[in-house]
Design a protein around this motif. Structure first.
Motif, PDB file in Angstrom:
ATOM      1  N   SER A  34      -3.762   5.809   0.051  1.00  0.00           N
ATOM      2  CA  SER A  34      -4.559   5.282   1.211  1.00  0.00           C
ATOM      3  C   SER A  34      -5.846   5.051   1.107  1.00  0.00           C
ATOM      4  CB  SER A  34      -3.903   6.085   2.468  1.00  0.00           C
ATOM      5  OG  SER A  34      -4.163   7.513   2.289  1.00  0.00           O
ATOM      6  N   ALA A  66      -8.433   1.793   1.408  1.00  0.00           N
ATOM      7  CA  ALA A  66      -9.772   1.518   2.178  1.00  0.00           C
ATOM      8  C   ALA A  66     -10.853   1.110   1.363  1.00  0.00           C
ATOM      9  CB  ALA A  66      -9.804   2.821   3.069  1.00  0.00           C
ATOM     10  N   GLU A  96     -10.343  -2.508   0.191  1.00  0.00           N
ATOM     11  CA  GLU A  96     -10.956  -3.379   1.219  1.00  0.00           C
ATOM     12  C   GLU A  96     -12.505  -3.710   1.297  1.00  0.00           C
ATOM     13  OE1 GLU A  96     -10.022  -4.232   6.043  1.00  0.00           O
ATOM     14  OE2 GLU A  96      -9.162  -2.567   4.937  1.00  0.00           O
TER      15      GLU A  96
END
Length: 418
Positions: free
Chosen positions: A308, A312, A315
């Motif tokens: 995870s 992030a 992105e």
């Protein structure tokens, strides 16, 4: 009366060629890491009060995820981590790296095939030191990471540059590799996603190159440290997965630095055939012993957890990538292919060289990088650090505002080129 036997001749004096040498030729010939040098200079200028923006360092600008930090805090308090541990790495970490490798790339390996190293750079050097004898040649697709040729030379090998420019998307072809191959060729270095270009070898090209290497009996050292930083549907294909028959002649390099924002923790690894890893472990046992246990415990938390945090970061990198390439492409004389991986843009600046900018005429990318630093107070790495002149490497692993400000300064300066 017999004469006494003649005295044996005195041995010839040893050559004096090294008498005045303070540093060995081997180490004295190493070039400083250009990327670290640029980063250090940028930081020194900032410390002196100048508003320098640095695009030199190849490290995420995010903090290490908190769960990983807490694992390290706990490790500090555990007396087990205050002592020596196996040179090849904590057994549980080696097992976790093997599991993570199967999860992320589909490459099934045993823990005994893993050596935990002090960062990715040590994995690079250890791989070459283990595989190469003096004079062995390493095919080095260029542009290449600045450390690769130095590590090859330190290991006694000979780097052979195989250049693929922006017209090829910075992707070398099998035909180029075959043209560079000689009877002394032992290893091919394959880095995908690439530092410095951000190019990603598509699976079909990895298969083509891997099959060529397998048929030629050449080892492949595959650096996969940017495996999770890919964009636009690109896939980071692992060579021994795409070409299973290559596995017995393949060493895979990786680490936690880029994926988990852990550049300062210094944990990397190499994966390979058990005999190669055993020999590399013997080398490490004399060179450093085990990697710091606190860092290993942090790495264990990283590779055992989910992805995870990298999602992030990816992105943010994707957003910055598009902004940087768009802004650079607006500059007359600059051609900037869209990178599909890592966090670097690698624009060609051939169209700027030879033109006058504020009374100076840069003829190399090193000249241009110096001019950009002095006149725009922006630090970039010149192409000479990665192969031929005529390019700049800019990392987009920095804040959005600084990125726009820094590239904007470059735009304004190069707009003056006449």
């Amino acid at each position: 009366m017999s004469q006494p036997p003649a005295a044996a001749p005195s041995p010839a004096p040893a050559p004096a060629r090294a008498a005045g040498r303070r540093v060995s030729a081997r180490v004295g010939g190493i070039a400083e890491s250009a990327t670290l040098a640029v980063d250090a200079r940028a930081k020194a200028l900032k410390a002196a009060g100048r508003p320098v923006i640095g695009f030199g360092a190849g490290e995420p600008d995010f903090p290490t995820p908190e769960a990983i930090v807490q694992a390290a805090v706990a490790a500090c308090r555990d007396p087990r981590d205050h002592r020596y541990t196996p040179a090849a790495g904590l057994p549980e970490l080696r097992a976790a790296i093997a599991a993570k490798t199967a999860r992320d790339s589909g490459y099934e390996v045993a823990p005994e095939q893993v050596l935990v190293t002090n960062g990715g750079k040590q994995a690079v050097y250890t791989a070459f030191a283990t595989l190469l004898d003096p004079g062995d040649e390493v095919l080095l697709p260029a542009p290449y990471w600045t450390t690769y040729p130095e590590a090859v030379r330190l290991a006694g090998g000979v780097p052979v540059e195989v250049f693929a420019g922006e017209d090829q998307g910075y992707l070398v072809t099998v035909e180029q590799l075959e043209a560079a191959r000689t009877s002394a060729t032992k290893v091919l270095l394959l880095c995908s996603p690439s530092n410095p270009t951000g190019a990603v070898h598509p699976p079909e090209l990895v298969r083509e190159i891997g099959r060529w290497a397998a048929e030629a009996g050449i080892w492949v050292v595959a650096d996969e440290i940017y495996e999770h930083l890919v964009y636009d549907g690109a896939v980071a294909a692992s060579a021994p997965v795409q070409v299973p028959e290559l596995a017995e002649r393949c060493v895979v390099l990786n680490g936690v630095a880029k994926t988990y924002a852990m550049t300062g923790w210094r944990v990397g690894w190499m994966i390979g055939p058990t005999d190669v890893v055993r020999a590399a472990t013997n080398l490490q046992s004399h060179l450093t012993s085990n990697v710091a246990n606190v860092s290993q415990r942090a790495a264990l938390a990283a590779v055992s957890g989910d992805l995870s945090a990298v999602a992030a970061m990816r992105e943010a990198f994707d957003r910055r990538r598009r902004t940087m390439v768009s802004m650079l492409s607006d500059v007359d004389g600059v051609e900037c292919p869209m990178p599909q991986g890592a966090f670097y843009a690698y624009p060609s600046v051939h169209g700027v060289l030879g033109r006058s900018i504020r009374g100076r005429t840069p003829t190399t990318s090193a000249d241009l990088a110096e001019l950009v630093l002095e006149e725009a107070e922006v630090a970039v790495v010149p192409g000479e650090a990665f192969g031929p002149s005529g390019y700049l490497r800019l990392s987009y692993a920095l804040g959005d505002d600084d990125l726009v400000e820094g590239v904007g300064r470059i735009q304004a300066l190069l707009a003056e080129a006449r």
